[in-house]
Enzyme design. Structure first.
Site, PDB file in Angstrom:
ATOM      1  N   LYS A 111       0.817  -1.210   0.000  1.00 21.41           N
ATOM      2  CA  LYS A 111       0.000   0.000   0.000  1.00 21.41           C
ATOM      3  C   LYS A 111       0.851   1.260   0.000  1.00 21.41           C
ATOM      4  CE  LYS A 111      -4.508  -1.468   1.597  1.00 21.41           C
ATOM      5  NZ  LYS A 111      -5.605  -1.259   2.548  1.00 21.41           N
ATOM      6  N   LYS A 193      -4.278 -11.103  -6.422  1.00 20.17           N
ATOM      7  CA  LYS A 193      -5.570 -11.344  -5.760  1.00 20.17           C
ATOM      8  C   LYS A 193      -6.623 -10.376  -6.308  1.00 20.17           C
ATOM      9  CE  LYS A 193      -5.496  -8.288  -1.776  1.00 20.17           C
ATOM     10  NZ  LYS A 193      -5.755  -8.032  -0.375  1.00 20.17           N
ATOM     11  N   LYS A 196     -10.643  -4.690  -4.891  1.00 22.23           N
ATOM     12  CA  LYS A 196     -11.483  -3.578  -5.324  1.00 22.23           C
ATOM     13  C   LYS A 196     -10.643  -2.350  -5.642  1.00 22.23           C
ATOM     14  CE  LYS A 196     -12.345  -3.323  -0.410  1.00 22.23           C
ATOM     15  NZ  LYS A 196     -13.149  -4.024   0.560  1.00 22.23           N
TER      16      LYS A 196
HETATM   17  P1  TYM Z   1     -10.486  -6.285   3.687  1.00 21.97           P
HETATM   18  O1  TYM Z   1     -11.540  -5.258   3.923  1.00 21.97           O
HETATM   19  O2  TYM Z   1      -9.426  -5.998   2.702  1.00 21.97           O
HETATM   20  O3  TYM Z   1     -11.141  -7.650   3.290  1.00 21.97           O
HETATM   21  C1  TYM Z   1     -12.223  -8.236   4.039  1.00 21.97           C
HETATM   22  C2  TYM Z   1     -12.072  -9.738   4.059  1.00 21.97           C
HETATM   23  O4  TYM Z   1     -12.051 -10.261   2.735  1.00 21.97           O
HETATM   24  C3  TYM Z   1     -10.922 -11.102   2.552  1.00 21.97           C
HETATM   25  N1  TYM Z   1     -10.472 -10.970   1.154  1.00 21.97           N
HETATM   26  C4  TYM Z   1     -10.325 -11.994   0.311  1.00 21.97           C
HETATM   27  N2  TYM Z   1     -10.537 -13.311   0.455  1.00 21.97           N
HETATM   28  C5  TYM Z   1     -10.316 -14.104  -0.612  1.00 21.97           C
HETATM   29  N3  TYM Z   1      -9.902 -13.622  -1.814  1.00 21.97           N
HETATM   30  C6  TYM Z   1      -9.676 -12.322  -2.017  1.00 21.97           C
HETATM   31  N4  TYM Z   1      -9.279 -11.868  -3.213  1.00 21.97           N
HETATM   32  C7  TYM Z   1      -9.890 -11.430  -0.913  1.00 21.97           C
HETATM   33  N5  TYM Z   1      -9.764 -10.080  -0.764  1.00 21.97           N
HETATM   34  C8  TYM Z   1     -10.124  -9.826   0.513  1.00 21.97           C
HETATM   35  C9  TYM Z   1      -9.888 -10.567   3.530  1.00 21.97           C
HETATM   36  O5  TYM Z   1      -8.925 -11.537   3.847  1.00 21.97           O
HETATM   37  C10 TYM Z   1     -10.755 -10.202   4.711  1.00 21.97           C
HETATM   38  O6  TYM Z   1     -11.008 -11.328   5.521  1.00 21.97           O
HETATM   39  N6  TYM Z   1      -7.625  -5.461   7.703  1.00 21.97           N
HETATM   40  C11 TYM Z   1      -8.817  -6.137   7.221  1.00 21.97           C
HETATM   41  C12 TYM Z   1     -10.078  -5.676   7.933  1.00 21.97           C
HETATM   42  C13 TYM Z   1      -9.979  -5.799   9.415  1.00 21.97           C
HETATM   43  C14 TYM Z   1     -10.022  -7.005  10.169  1.00 21.97           C
HETATM   44  C15 TYM Z   1      -9.915  -6.578  11.542  1.00 21.97           C
HETATM   45  C16 TYM Z   1     -10.118  -8.350   9.847  1.00 21.97           C
HETATM   46  C17 TYM Z   1      -9.888  -4.745  10.283  1.00 21.97           C
HETATM   47  N7  TYM Z   1      -9.846  -5.239  11.563  1.00 21.97           N
HETATM   48  C18 TYM Z   1      -9.913  -7.524  12.575  1.00 21.97           C
HETATM   49  C19 TYM Z   1     -10.126  -9.285  10.891  1.00 21.97           C
HETATM   50  C20 TYM Z   1     -10.014  -8.868  12.224  1.00 21.97           C
HETATM   51  C21 TYM Z   1      -8.984  -5.827   5.744  1.00 21.97           C
HETATM   52  O7  TYM Z   1      -8.476  -4.876   5.238  1.00 21.97           O
HETATM   53  O8  TYM Z   1      -9.824  -6.679   5.088  1.00 21.97           O
END
Ligand code: TYM
Length: 328
Positions: A111, A193, A196
């Protein structure tokens, strides 16, 4: 009951990757666990957001949680910034998180390269806020996609360090990563991966994409010239489509290979598209219905924040006592 915590950022609209890798699994887990699910709006502002868009996306994501089947009666569903204990614990945890640890996070490296004009301190300490999210609720299990594994590992290291100094304050959480679709890949560059934040709209499927758009994107999905429907490291595009089809139909990847053996991509790609359309249709429709009733949504997220804050306070009081703050 064991405790589950997970969150998704409202930075843009959620993708099929978010749904298959995370959200979908949250629904089944809420039966057997005390589950907390959160819209991580504080994480979202680590990259610049348009305020009106962030507000809209936060509400839409909250509605999608409910539309996917998360039940506000069974689970605690809330918006991160409504529970100030998250930011509060994050500060304390920052003081038990090392510069070197944060520097090694691959998401930070990615990032900060992508947003070189805005490498702010929040982007750097993002994982200690995530650790606070998880540790505040004495979480046992964190259902996430593969890309969040490293952040959960860091959370464990922070918890271990803190407990090592002050005794058993935090429960040691564990990542819970699905067997199928833990890493849904881009449709246009299948070695990356699905995300968005990609600039190519054909690379991702949004949960809110209309059917004709989903079908078109799958027809354009990058495959290879070999022609067979089976998984192999040198067929990342086809392997990804097989995983997606398996995940949305509930079939095993092996069964999918058998179903399409002897058939070409001309038959396979539209079949994947149709299956995804049918899986997402009820969620899209229910989200739209919920978004029309703002008062109902508001009653849900207020109640969620109240329940979460009560739990969070117990941990926060313990932490403040341990580090030596004077009780309020
Ligand atoms: P975020 O918002 O990027 O994504 C949310 C969830 O979706 C999963 N994910 C995917 N799984 C499979 N294939 C993909 N291409 C893919 N892209 C995203 C992510 O692994 C995630 O589970 N930091 C985290 C949000 C967060 C969080 C937390 C998660 C904030 N606090 C505490 C768990 C516990 C994030 O940016 O996810």
């Amino acid at each position: 009951k064991k405790i589950i915590f997970s969150a998704t950022q409202p930075s843009g609209k959620i993708t099929l990757g978010n749904y298959l890798g995370a959200l979908r699994n949250w629904v089944s887990l809420q039966e057997d666990y005390h589950a907390l699910y959160c819209v991580a709006d504080e994480h979202a502002i680590t990259v610049r957001q348009d305020p009106a868009a962030l507000r809209r996306q936060t509400l839409e994501l909250y509605a999608q949680f409910i539309a996917c089947g998360l039940d506000p009666e069974k689970s605690t569903i809330f918006i991160q910034s409504h529970v100030p204990q998250h930011a509060e614990l994050a500060w304390t945890l920052n003081c038990y998180t090392m510069y070197g640890e944060l520097s090694r996070m691959t998401q930070f490296k990615d990032k900060s390269a992508a947003h070189a004009d805005n490498v702010n301190a929040g982007l750097f300490t993002y994982p200690s806020l995530m650790a606070a999210d998880i540790l505040l609720y004495q979480t046992d299990l964190v259902p996430v996609g593969e890309d969040q594994r490293q952040h959960v590992e860091l959370t464990r290291n922070i918890a271990q360090r803190f407990n090592g100094i002050y005794g058993e304050v935090f429960t040691m959480p564990e990542a819970y990563i699905p067997k199928v679709a833990a890493r849904v890949m881009s449709l246009s560059e299948p070695d990356k991966k699905m995300s968005k934040s990609s600039t190519n709209e054909n690379s991702y499927i949004l949960v809110m994409d209309p059917p004709e758009v989903i079908l078109r994107k799958f027809k354009r999905a990058v495959t290879d010239s070999e022609g067979g429907v089976y998984r192999s490291p040198d067929k990342p595009g086809v392997s990804n489509l097989i995983e997606i089809y398996a995940a949305v139909t509930g079939k095993s990847p092996e069964a999918v290979e058998q179903e399409f053996s002897g058939q070409g991509y001309g038959a396979f790609k539209p079949a994947v598209g149709e299956a995804v359309v049918e899986a997402l249709r009820p969620i899209r429709e229910e989200t739209q219905r919920l978004l029309a009733d703002k008062a109902y949504l508001e009653s849900l997220y207020r109640q969620g924040a109240e329940k979460a804050a009560a739990m969070a306070n117990r941990t926060l009081r313990k932490v403040h006592k341990k580090v030596g703050f004077v009780p309020r």
